[in-house]
Scaffold this active site. Sequence first.
Site, PDB file in Angstrom:
ATOM      1  N   GLY A 305       0.752  -1.281   0.050  1.00 39.93           N
ATOM      2  CA  GLY A 305      -0.032   0.005  -0.024  1.00 39.93           C
ATOM      3  C   GLY A 305       0.856   1.239  -0.070  1.00 39.93           C
ATOM      4  CD  GLU A 306       4.155   2.744   3.300  1.00 40.96           C
ATOM      5  OE1 GLU A 306       4.823   3.306   2.591  1.00 40.96           O
ATOM      6  OE2 GLU A 306       3.939   2.002   4.147  1.00 40.96           O
ATOM      7  N   GLY A 307       0.903   3.811  -1.855  1.00 39.13           N
ATOM      8  CA  GLY A 307       1.063   4.402  -3.036  1.00 39.13           C
ATOM      9  C   GLY A 307       2.373   3.689  -3.683  1.00 39.13           C
TER      10      GLY A 307
END
Length: 338
Positions: A305-307
């Site tokens: 996640g997180e980009g």
Amino acid sequence: MSILSDVTALSAVARLAGTLPTADEAAAQDARARQTSLTKPPGSLGRLEELAVFMAGWQATPRPEITRAQALVFAGNHGVCAQGVNPFPQEVTAQMVANFEAGGAAINQLCRASGAELAVIALDLDRPTADITEGPAMSEAETLAELRRGAEAVPEGAQVVILGEMGIGNSTIAAALACASFGGDAEGWIGRGTGSDVDGLARKADAVRRACARHAGVEGAALLAALGGREQAAICGAVLEARARRIPVILDGFICTAATAPLFKADPSLLDHCLVGHVSREPGHARLLEAIGKAPVLSLDMALGEGSGAALALGVLRAALECHNGMATFAEAGVAGG
């Protein structure tokens, strides 16, 4: 003023599709023609050629470029955590936001490597959404407010926007949004998220199953209120604002892509300007990409996640444009065969 400033009902989101700009086909065709004139066999750069043409269409120029890339990471907390769907406490969301702000997370390093500015937007972390197994996550007014917050986070001058998220419990939210949007059994959409064990997976499946049953019949953008979260709504707001400004978007993994499922269900064309950076290790992501007809740029067995996957994909996108703009044509190079 954002594209969502005058939107007063979630039912109006689908109607935006007919008002938003589309890719410039003339520019895309000119970019395709340039690709055939470059010093390489036609099609030999594969997906890189497609990415260059994609960017040409959305920037409305046959020679697209990226001088400013903006990563936006939205963070929120979720009432469904009361169902024991995550092994970590919700305080971790705020702790990770602090880590992002201090520069210590993976996304900080990947944005630096790929040349993206990073902004982290914490969305009322002290006020989790309601438990989706017991009622709607948010009211319509709350959902519209978060859509606008996402739209307002898109900066002027960005030529590509990378979207990511952080939120303990949001892999359960993603599974619920995907399941409600595209059907199937809850078990087919859930994964380990931040490290659920067998019992945790069973609780996630049960929560998704009960939430989807409770909100059966809810469709389109209204799914964000019923089953989403603040970061999911903000992601959708950023997607819509970027589209209004002809800015291509790179979505991250399962959670980020699932956040946009309500937009796809409202009108599939609302995601025409979106790329998906990578296919996550989360088992529901490949299934979700098939449902929305998107091919990921990368497949690296990631599930952070997180980009993070979207930031990596930006590097590929930059490489595609370097080749597209920097290579010589056959005529320029004096090479026979052009």
